[in-house]
Design an enzyme around this catalytic site. Structure first.
Site, PDB file in Angstrom:
ATOM      1  N   GLU A   1       6.547 -10.527  -2.520  1.00 42.70           N
ATOM      2  CA  GLU A   1       7.019  -9.594  -3.746  1.00 42.70           C
ATOM      3  C   GLU A   1       7.371  -8.131  -2.968  1.00 42.70           C
ATOM      4  O   GLU A   1       7.244  -7.237  -3.210  1.00 42.70           O
ATOM      5  CB  GLU A   1       6.093  -9.375  -4.632  1.00 42.70           C
TER       6      GLU A   1
ATOM      7  N   ARG B   1      -4.870 -14.679  -9.859  1.00 39.05           N
ATOM      8  CA  ARG B   1      -4.158 -13.736 -10.302  1.00 39.05           C
ATOM      9  C   ARG B   1      -2.573 -14.057  -9.989  1.00 39.05           C
ATOM     10  O   ARG B   1      -1.702 -13.609 -10.719  1.00 39.05           O
ATOM     11  CB  ARG B   1      -4.497 -12.415  -9.691  1.00 39.05           C
TER      12      ARG B   1
ATOM     13  N   ASN C   1       9.929  -6.691 -10.041  1.00 36.68           N
ATOM     14  CA  ASN C   1       9.363  -5.596 -10.261  1.00 36.68           C
ATOM     15  C   ASN C   1       8.252  -5.605 -11.360  1.00 36.68           C
ATOM     16  O   ASN C   1       6.988  -5.018 -11.185  1.00 36.68           O
ATOM     17  CB  ASN C   1      10.274  -4.407 -10.781  1.00 36.68           C
TER      18      ASN C   1
ATOM     19  N   THR D   1       7.412  -7.081   1.607  1.00 38.33           N
ATOM     20  CA  THR D   1       6.621  -6.766   2.431  1.00 38.33           C
ATOM     21  C   THR D   1       6.185  -5.243   2.551  1.00 38.33           C
ATOM     22  O   THR D   1       6.952  -4.349   1.906  1.00 38.33           O
ATOM     23  CB  THR D   1       7.235  -7.117   3.920  1.00 38.33           C
TER      24      THR D   1
END
Length: 402
Positions: free
Chosen positions: A376, A103, A253, A378
Site C-alpha cells: 500500500e 488485520r 487510500n 512503500t
C-alpha cells in the site's frame, strides 16, 4: 517467562496512556473497540503464534467476523455495517495487536475488494456481492500489483479486450492477498479506454492463483500470484464507475488509512510485552525495569505510540467529516509504520535472547511490519507524495538525459 497477567497488562496499558487519549473517543466508540478487543483476545490471540509458525490463515474465524460486523466495517452499502472511519481504525488497531495477517484480511476484504464494489460498482453488483462478503460467506481479493508493476501501477501489463458483449482478460498479478481462498477477484486491467476494474469469479476458466511461499513475514496471511489466461467475463462484470487509476487508488487510500491505525496495535502489543517482561525479569539483583536504559526505551516507545494515536485519531475525524486529503493519509501511513517497526525492534531488545522465541510477539510483529511498510505504498513512495506536496515538485520520475 510467562506473559504478564491480564490485570498487569491493563495496568501497563493505563500507565502508557500518558495524555489520556481514551478521552478522545465517545463511549460508543470505546464500547466497539472493547468488543473487538474481547473477540481478539478470545478467538485470535491464543492461536496466532501457531498460525504464524505453520503459515496458516484461520479461515474458521471468517464467518464469525462477518456475523459480528467486522467486514466492510466502514462501508455504507447494502448489507454492510456502515460504521465510522474511527470505528474502523480502532478495530484495525485491535486486530493487528494480535497479528498484521489478521488485520490484512479485514483490509483486503473490506477496504479493497468490498471497497472497490462499494465505490465503483453498479447497484446490481453491490446488491449481489456486498451482503455476502460482509457476512463472510464470500471472500474477495484485489488484483492490482504485478510482477513488473509494483509502485508504478500505470505500467501494468494486464489487458482486457472487448469481444462482442464480453471482455477477455490476460495477464499476471503478484502479492495479491487471499487469492487462493477467494471466490471473486477485483482485477484491474488496461483497456483501449484506460484502466478499468472487473469483478471476476475465481472459478472462471483461465484464472489460476498460487500462494507465494515460504515467507518471513505475514505468515498468518495469504499472498498469491494470479495468472489470467484469456479469462472471459461479461460486460456486467465491469465496475461502471471506475475510470483510470483513480479507481484502485481510492481503494488503496482506504486500506492505507486502516494501516496507520493497525500498526499501532503491533506497537502497543510489543510495548506491553516488553514492559511486562521488564517488570518481572531480574538481573543483577533487580527487575530490569529499574535500569535507566530500559526505562528510556520504554519511555520512547510509549511516546511514539501516543503520537501515532493522535495522528490516527485526527485523520479519522477528517475522514468522517469528508475533509481528508490523500496527502494526509500518507502522513499516517509513513510515520506510524516507521515508528511501529522501530518500537517492535526495540521491544525485542528488552526481551534479550528470549525475544527471538515464538513465545513472545515483538519479533513476529517486526517481521510482519517489514511487509506492511512495503505494501500500500512503500516508505519511499509516501515520502515522495509528501515531498511533492511540500515543494510543489513531483519527484517520482528520475530526470532523463537528452
Amino acid at each position: 517467562m510467562s506473559a504478564p497477567s491480564e490485570q498487569r497488562t491493563s495496568d501497563i496499558r493505563t500507565r502508557a496512556d500518558l495524555l489520556g487519549l481514551d478521552s478522545l473517543f465517545s463511549s460508543a466508540e470505546l464500547a466497539f473497540r472493547d468488543e473487538v478487543r474481547g473477540f481478539v483476545d478470545e478467538a485470535i490471540r491464543p492461536h496466532v503464534a501457531d498460525w504464524f509458525e505453520r503459515a496458516e490463515f484461520p479461515r474458521e474465524i471468517v464467518a464469525e467476523m462477518g456475523s459480528r460486523g467486522y467486514l466492510g466495517i466502514h462501508l455504507d452499502s447494502p448489507g454492510c455495517p456502515g460504521r465510522s472511519a474511527v470505528d474502523y481504525g480502532l478495530a484495525s488497531l485491535e486486530f493487528e495487536a494480535a497479528d498484521a495477517g489478521i488485520r490484512t484480511f479485514v483490509s483486503v476484504q473490506g477496504s479493497l475488494a468490498m471497497g472497490a464494489i462499494h465505490h465503483w460498482g453498479s447497484a446490481e453488483q453491490k446488491a449481489e456481492h456486498l451482503p455476502a462478503m460482509a457476512r463472510g460467506e464470500v471472500i474477495g481479493c484485489f488484483g492490482l500489483t504485478e510482477p513488473n508493476a509494483g509502485s508504478d501501477p500505470s505500467s501494468m501489463e494486464t489487458v482486457a479486450r472487448r469481444d462482442g458483449d464480453d471482455w477477455i482478460i490476460s495477464g499476471r498479478k503478484r502479492w495479491i492477498g487471499l487469492a487462493t481462498i477467494a471466490q471473486l477477484a477485483v482485477i484491474w486491467a488496461r483497456t483501449e479506454d484506460g484502466v478499468r476494474g472487473f469483478v471476476v469469479p475465481t472459478d472462471s476458466p483461465g484464472f489460476a492463483a498460487t500462494a507465494i511461499e515460504p515467507k518471513f513475514a505475514m505468515r498468518a496471511s495469504i499472498q498469491c500470484e494470479i495468472e489470467l489466461t484469456d479469462v472471459r467475463v461479461p460486460d456486467s462484470a465491469r465496475l461502471p464507475g471506475a475510470e483510470g487509476l483513480s479507481g484502485p487508488f481510492t481503494c488503496l487510500n482506504d486500506a492505507r488509512y486502516g494501516i496507520m491505525w493497525g500498526v499501532l496495535g503491533a506497537a502497543r502489543d510489543s510495548y506491553e510485552t516488553a514492559c511486562g517482561y521488564a517488570l518481572e525479569r531480574e538481573q543483577f539483583g533487580a527487575p530490569i525495569a529499574s535500569f535507566q536504559l530500559t526505562q528510556r526505551k520504554l519511555v520512547d516507545m510509549a511516546l511514539d505510540i501516543q503520537r501515532g494515536l493522535l495522528v490516527a485519531e485526527r485523520t479519522g475525524r477528517l475522514k468522517d467529516a469528508g475533509e481528508l486529503d490523500p496527502v494526509q493519509i500518507s502522513v499516517g501511513k509513513l510515520a506510524n509504520t516507521r515508528d511501529a517497526i522501530a518500537i517492535c525492534r526495540e521491544a525485542r531488545t528488552i526481551l534479550g535472547g528470549n525475544g527471538v522465541s515464538a513465545e513472545h510477539s515483538p519479533q513476529r510483529h517486526a517481521n510482519n511490519l517489514e511487509a506492511v511498510r512495503t505494501y500500500e505504498g512503500t516508505d519511499e513512495v509516501h515520502t515522495l507524495i509528501l515531498g511533492a506536496h511540500l515543494t510543489g515538485i513531483p519527484a517520482f520520475n528520475p530526470p532523463r538525459e537528452d
